[in-house]
Each structure stands twice: as C-alpha cells, then as structure tokens.
Design an enzyme around this catalytic site. Sequence first.
Site, PDB file in Angstrom:
ATOM      1  N   ASN A   9      -0.694  -0.244   3.061  1.00 56.97           N
ATOM      2  CA  ASN A   9      -0.493  -1.559   3.335  1.00 56.97           C
ATOM      3  C   ASN A   9      -2.066  -1.907   3.972  1.00 56.97           C
ATOM      4  OD1 ASN A   9      -0.055  -4.120   4.079  1.00 56.97           O
ATOM      5  ND2 ASN A   9       1.507  -3.618   5.758  1.00 56.97           N
ATOM      6  N   LYS A  11      -3.003  -5.110   4.482  1.00 56.53           N
ATOM      7  CA  LYS A  11      -2.596  -6.462   5.142  1.00 56.53           C
ATOM      8  C   LYS A  11      -3.644  -7.329   5.061  1.00 56.53           C
ATOM      9  CE  LYS A  11      -0.283  -3.526   8.617  1.00 56.53           C
ATOM     10  NZ  LYS A  11       0.266  -3.207  10.128  1.00 56.53           N
ATOM     11  N   HIS A  95       8.301  -7.065   5.689  1.00 55.22           N
ATOM     12  CA  HIS A  95       7.637  -6.570   6.667  1.00 55.22           C
ATOM     13  C   HIS A  95       7.917  -7.177   8.080  1.00 55.22           C
ATOM     14  CE1 HIS A  95       4.123  -4.890   8.805  1.00 55.22           C
ATOM     15  NE2 HIS A  95       4.150  -3.997   8.234  1.00 55.22           N
ATOM     16  N   GLU A  97       5.812  -7.906  10.373  1.00 62.04           N
ATOM     17  CA  GLU A  97       4.882  -8.919  10.541  1.00 62.04           C
ATOM     18  C   GLU A  97       5.182 -10.299  10.083  1.00 62.04           C
ATOM     19  OE1 GLU A  97       1.241  -6.774   9.521  1.00 62.04           O
ATOM     20  OE2 GLU A  97       1.664  -5.620  11.466  1.00 62.04           O
ATOM     21  N   GLU A 167       9.974   1.400   9.958  1.00 64.94           N
ATOM     22  CA  GLU A 167       8.806   1.212  10.824  1.00 64.94           C
ATOM     23  C   GLU A 167       9.412   0.591  12.146  1.00 64.94           C
ATOM     24  OE1 GLU A 167       4.929   0.444   8.014  1.00 64.94           O
ATOM     25  OE2 GLU A 167       6.023  -1.446   8.231  1.00 64.94           O
ATOM     26  N   GLY A 173       0.448  -0.260  14.376  1.00 65.71           N
ATOM     27  CA  GLY A 173      -0.778  -0.665  14.947  1.00 65.71           C
ATOM     28  C   GLY A 173      -0.861  -0.350  16.437  1.00 65.71           C
ATOM     29  N   SER A 213       1.550   3.649  12.688  1.00 62.84           N
ATOM     30  CA  SER A 213       0.596   4.518  13.242  1.00 62.84           C
ATOM     31  C   SER A 213       0.510   6.125  12.435  1.00 62.84           C
ATOM     32  CB  SER A 213       0.776   4.612  14.621  1.00 62.84           C
ATOM     33  OG  SER A 213       0.547   3.394  15.372  1.00 62.84           O
ATOM     34  N   GLY A 235      -3.250   0.730   9.162  1.00 65.58           N
ATOM     35  CA  GLY A 235      -4.688   0.786   9.620  1.00 65.58           C
ATOM     36  C   GLY A 235      -5.523   2.055   8.911  1.00 65.58           C
TER      37      GLY A 235
HETATM   38  P1  PGA Z   1      -0.046   0.905  11.001  1.00 72.81           P
HETATM   39  O1  PGA Z   1       0.823  -0.153  10.137  1.00 72.81           O
HETATM   40  O2  PGA Z   1      -0.122   2.302  10.108  1.00 72.81           O
HETATM   41  O3  PGA Z   1      -1.444   0.289  11.174  1.00 72.81           O
HETATM   42  O4  PGA Z   1       0.552   1.227  12.370  1.00 72.81           O
HETATM   43  C1  PGA Z   1       1.943   0.276   9.350  1.00 72.81           C
HETATM   44  C2  PGA Z   1       2.406  -1.012   8.729  1.00 72.81           C
HETATM   45  O5  PGA Z   1       2.573  -1.927   9.171  1.00 72.81           O
HETATM   46  O6  PGA Z   1       2.897  -0.989   7.602  1.00 72.81           O
END
Ligand code: PGA
Length: 251
Positions: A9, A11, A95, A97, A167, A173, A213, A235
């Site tokens: 992803n 983003k 998601h 976010e 998640e 993140g 993460s 990330g």
């Molecule tokens: P992250 O994000 O690996 O940076 O924690 C995962 C996601 O939001 O899908």
Amino acid sequence: MRTPIIAGNWKMYKTQNEAFQLASTLKQRLSNLNSVKVVLCPPFTALASVKEAILGSNILLGAQNMHWEKEGAYTGEVSPEMLLTIGCKYVIIGHSERRSYFFETNQTVNLRVKSALKFGLIPIICVGERLEEREANKTEQVVENHIKGAFADLTGNLAEETVIAYEPVWAIGTGKTATPSQANEVHLFIRELLSSMFSKECADKINILYGGSVKPDNSKQLLDMSDIDGALVGGASLDADSFEKIVRSAT
Ligand code: PGA
C-alpha cells in the site's frame, strides 16, 4: 490451501516516474514467483505507469480506494469501472486512514465492497481496533462490528471472493507490531466469525492478511502463523529491498 498475498500500500507516496521505477525493479526481482501473489497499490495517478511496468509478470495491480457508483457527478472520485479498465484486480476498501480522516463508515465500506464485487474487483477489506479499544478489551467487538458492517447483505459465494486485512490501528506506521500470536488470535476470531456468518468452507477460502509495521525482520514470524495468509505493507513497501525481503519471507 490459501496462496499468500503480499500487498504494498503505497499510500500518498511516489510520483508517476518514481512509481514506474519501483515497479520495474520489483518486476525484475519478483516476476517468477508463483507461490505468493504480489499486489502493488500505488496512488491513482501512478496506476497506468505501474501497470505498464509490471506487464508480462505475475505482479498484480490494486487501487487504494474507489467510489461505489459506476459513474456520475462525483467530483474527485474514481469509479470501479475506471479501475478495472486500467488493469486493477484488487482495491483496498475501508483502510483505517480513510475511516478516520475521510469519515468512511461501515455503511460506505459495505457499498464499496458490494460494488467492487459486482464489477469484478477483489476488495481488500481493512478492519482493526484503535489503541484505546484494545486497552478496553474491545478488540473483538470492534473487529466483529467492522466485519459485519462490511459484509452486510453478501452471500457466501460473494464473501469468498474477498480478502480481509486485519490492521490494528495502533500498529500502523508506528513501528509497533502486534506479536505473531496476538495477530493470529484475532485472525482466528475473524475466521470463526466468517464461518458462523457464512460457512466453514467459505471462511477457509478467505485470505486474512495482517497489516501494521510489517518489516523484513518480523514478516516471517507473522506469516508462519496458521491464520495469517499474507500482509498489507505500508512503509516497507516503498523500498524495493525491504519489500522483496517481505515477499520472499512468504515463499
Ligand atoms: P505500515 O502501514 O506498514 O506503514 O504500518 C500498513 C498499512 O497502513 O496498510
């Protein structure tokens, strides 16, 4: 057997050129893998160039969101048909976010899930609790609410076409990952829930990915768990070396 899925992803990162470069590198390194499905989810503006970069490989394309209508006067939105015809096979839905910054609700997540399936896209449905909810022992309640909301009105035949990403919001993140057993416990809970809502056969077909993460140094332990069928990587998917390592840890 469920084939593991590792989805990146991206983003709101990567311009069109940067996305093309990263996808081309990943194609060189990962194109021959058959035991894992690799999905890249760049921003809308880079979908076409990533599609071009991965042409002729097993790597699949996904988007990060979509509207549920086929078309219409919805300024700023992108339709399922637009995603399908640009070459997407997957679309991330709900998601955290999007739920927290763009006010998506179970109801709009459900509209998107139904529409994605209707148009032949595979929704990667995101669910997960916030830190205060985990601390208040509400993880299962929140996850159940997300799953029941996302799957409302669906039959088992359609439900088995979906992918779920668990998640925990507190792990996204932040560098804090759920331990493999903490994550697997929730994955098992989700599978039992799906089994009670649809059937065991249906629940056994659905890939449940872990996200939050995921990095090269923790992916193998997570992916070795019985009910973790892949990862949704934020990330660490922005860098070819780290994403390649995560993909290889699923093989
Ligand atoms: P992250 O994000 O690996 O940076 O924690 C995962 C996601 O939001 O899908």
